[in-house]
Design a protein around this motif. Structure first.
Motif, PDB file in Angstrom:
ATOM      1  N   ARG A 259       0.847  -1.313   0.027  1.00  0.00           N
ATOM      2  CA  ARG A 259       0.024   0.032   0.001  1.00  0.00           C
ATOM      3  C   ARG A 259       0.830   1.241  -0.069  1.00  0.00           C
ATOM      4  O   ARG A 259       0.700   2.121  -0.780  1.00  0.00           O
ATOM      5  CB  ARG A 259      -0.869  -0.209   1.245  1.00  0.00           C
ATOM      6  N   THR A 260       1.714   1.235   0.944  1.00  0.00           N
ATOM      7  CA  THR A 260       2.401   2.572   1.073  1.00  0.00           C
ATOM      8  C   THR A 260       3.513   2.804  -0.044  1.00  0.00           C
ATOM      9  O   THR A 260       3.371   3.849  -0.586  1.00  0.00           O
ATOM     10  CB  THR A 260       3.355   2.627   2.397  1.00  0.00           C
ATOM     11  N   SER A 261       3.903   1.713  -0.518  1.00  0.00           N
ATOM     12  CA  SER A 261       4.784   2.141  -1.641  1.00  0.00           C
ATOM     13  C   SER A 261       4.091   2.415  -2.925  1.00  0.00           C
ATOM     14  O   SER A 261       4.462   2.996  -3.852  1.00  0.00           O
ATOM     15  CB  SER A 261       5.823   0.547  -1.996  1.00  0.00           C
ATOM     16  N   PHE A 262       3.113   1.650  -3.105  1.00  0.00           N
ATOM     17  CA  PHE A 262       2.063   1.945  -4.344  1.00  0.00           C
ATOM     18  C   PHE A 262       1.363   3.382  -4.265  1.00  0.00           C
ATOM     19  O   PHE A 262       1.675   4.382  -5.320  1.00  0.00           O
ATOM     20  CB  PHE A 262       0.902   1.078  -4.190  1.00  0.00           C
ATOM     21  N   PHE A 263       0.977   4.036  -3.265  1.00  0.00           N
ATOM     22  CA  PHE A 263       0.463   5.115  -3.133  1.00  0.00           C
ATOM     23  C   PHE A 263       1.756   6.275  -3.561  1.00  0.00           C
ATOM     24  O   PHE A 263       1.534   7.313  -4.035  1.00  0.00           O
ATOM     25  CB  PHE A 263      -0.313   5.330  -1.674  1.00  0.00           C
ATOM     26  N   GLY A 264       2.846   6.111  -2.740  1.00  0.00           N
ATOM     27  CA  GLY A 264       3.953   6.905  -3.155  1.00  0.00           C
ATOM     28  C   GLY A 264       4.227   6.886  -4.508  1.00  0.00           C
ATOM     29  O   GLY A 264       4.345   8.032  -5.209  1.00  0.00           O
ATOM     30  N   ARG A 265       4.546   5.742  -5.124  1.00  0.00           N
ATOM     31  CA  ARG A 265       4.817   5.583  -6.529  1.00  0.00           C
ATOM     32  C   ARG A 265       3.740   6.168  -7.531  1.00  0.00           C
ATOM     33  O   ARG A 265       4.021   7.131  -8.413  1.00  0.00           O
ATOM     34  CB  ARG A 265       5.149   4.074  -6.827  1.00  0.00           C
TER      35      ARG A 265
END
Length: 423
Positions: A139-145
């Motif tokens: 979740r965190t990596s996807f939203f950031g990317r």
């Protein structure tokens, strides 16, 4: 069907592309210097201009819960595609508004109202759709990317526009910019149409009333939602107010305002890129506290700037870059926590409930600021020693105080106290 890891990655890519197209269109029409310059050329005042920037988040906050009911009935993807189609039609009407003569400003406002209303359907279906293929670990990596990519797209576009339109762009040139934004916006629906429909959690187990009641009884989610409302109510009026301040009070050239607007978006881009590192180092609670400090400090600095020249224009750009960085970092925490705190079997309603507070604070921040400016509640000018202070600067000072006060609500954030769903 259950998604395979390869399908999950492919769906993430398509969702990111749709976000790039949709965000560029949204920000051009509702949250950039382009729409501020465009509305002023149609004869609109500061109050009207500020209202146009408040409509999208305001309608998202008001309408997202009933739209979540529609998402449960129609399916998230189907609702998203219908909402995006209707929004695109409203967008093209907004582009054509100057052709309506004396009614141009009214047509523009009506078009943005309908655009905002239909986009609420997109927001209601977006997070539940993502939840069908986006795993907790990503979740965190996807939203950031994803947000890094859509910010980069918008920043690049606005920088090009700022370099090309000149100091005093004619109305037709701004209209062409909006037309490009409308065409690109269509790509959101085209990309989402290519994402398969997955059923990872089964259908929503609860109806509208029971689902809403369950979301309200979810104390961690409810507390986090109240905090988001308080933070956004205090923080989200600053950027559009700065653009209006530059245009109306400091008489900054049009291309300078657009470039400063792009700098603000670039700050968000950096925030999305670096948020994960801040969260890993300081945790979600520490990151949010740091965001409060940065947001309050920037508003205080804006309060102290009373002249417009090359040096202060650079300072404005730097301050808004820092401000948007903090906004972006806070939004990454918000998105991850919202998905983590949503009750299984009630995902759509739980995320809509939290989204109502999130977007409601966002919209009311700008609507409230517009009403304050239009009502004359603040003195047009006053003095602090030898310093002349305008009502725009007074609002910056009030924002700074409100952001400090909103930090009290951090005690209601579950991420501050580690738990099983801590991101």
């Amino acid at each position: 069907m259950l998604p395979t890891p390869e399908q999950c990655r492919a769906s993430e890519t398509k969702a990111t592309l749709s976000s790039c197209c949709g965000f560029l269109g949204e920000v051009t029409l509702t949250d950039s210097a382009i729409i501020i310059l465009f509305t002023s050329m149609l004869g609109a005042g500061d109050m009207f201009t500020m209202i146009t920037t408040s409509l999208l988040p305001l309608f998202n906050g008001i309408g997202i819960v009933p739209m979540a009911w529609l998402a449960a009935r129609l399916g998230s993807k189907r609702l998203i595609l219908r909402a995006c189609t209707l929004s695109a039609i409203a967008y093209f009407v907004a582009v054509a508004s100057p052709f309506f003569g004396q009614s141009a400003a009214s047509v523009l406002l009506a078009a943005i109202v309908f655009f905002a209303l239909f986009q609420t359907g997109f927001i209601a279906g977006w997070f539940p759709m993502l939840d069908t293929f986006l795993t907790r670990e990503r979740r965190t990596s996807f939203f950031g990317r994803m947000r890094f990519c859509h910010q980069l797209t918008a920043v690049t576009f606005l920088l090009l526009v700022g370099c090309l339109i000149g100091k005093a762009p004619p109305l037709w040139m701004l209209q062409v910019v909006l037309l490009i934004g409308a065409v690109v916006f269509i790509g959101r629906a085209l990309c989402i149409a290519r994402i398969p429909v997955f059923e990872t959690q089964g259908k929503e187990a609860l109806g509208f009333k029971d689902g809403l009641a369950t979301a309200i009884r979810n104390k961690p989610l409810a507390g986090f939602s109240v905090y988001l409302f308080a933070l956004n109510l205090a923080a989200y009026g600053t950027v559009p107010l700065t653009m209006i301040y530059l245009k109306t009070c400091l008489r900054a050239p049009g291309n300078v305002i657009v470039i400063i607007s792009a700098a603000a978006l670039f700050g968000m881009l950096l925030g999305y890129l670096g948020a994960g590192q801040f969260i890993r180092r300081w945790g979600a609670g520490g990151t949010l506290l740091g965001c409060h400090v940065a947001l309050a400090a920037v508003n205080l600095a804006l309060f102290l700037i009373g002249v417009g020249n090359a040096v202060t224009y650079v300072l404005f750009a730097a301050l808004l870059l820092v401000y948007s960085f903090a906004i972006a970092a806070a939004s990454i925490v918000a998105s991850a926590e919202m998905m983590a705190l949503s009750t299984p079997g009630n995902k759509a309603m739980a995320m809509a409930f939290c989204g109502a507070f999130y977007y409601g604070g966002f919209g009311f921040s700008r609507l409230g600021s517009s009403l304050v400016m239009g009502s004359g509640l603040l003195a047009a000018e006053w003095h602090l020693g030898a310093m002349r202070v305008t009502h725009y600067q007074t609002l910056f000072l009030l924002y700074a105080v409100a952001i400090v006060f909103a930090a009290v609500f951090l005690m209601m954030v579950p991420a501050v106290v580690p738990g099983p769903e801590q991101e």
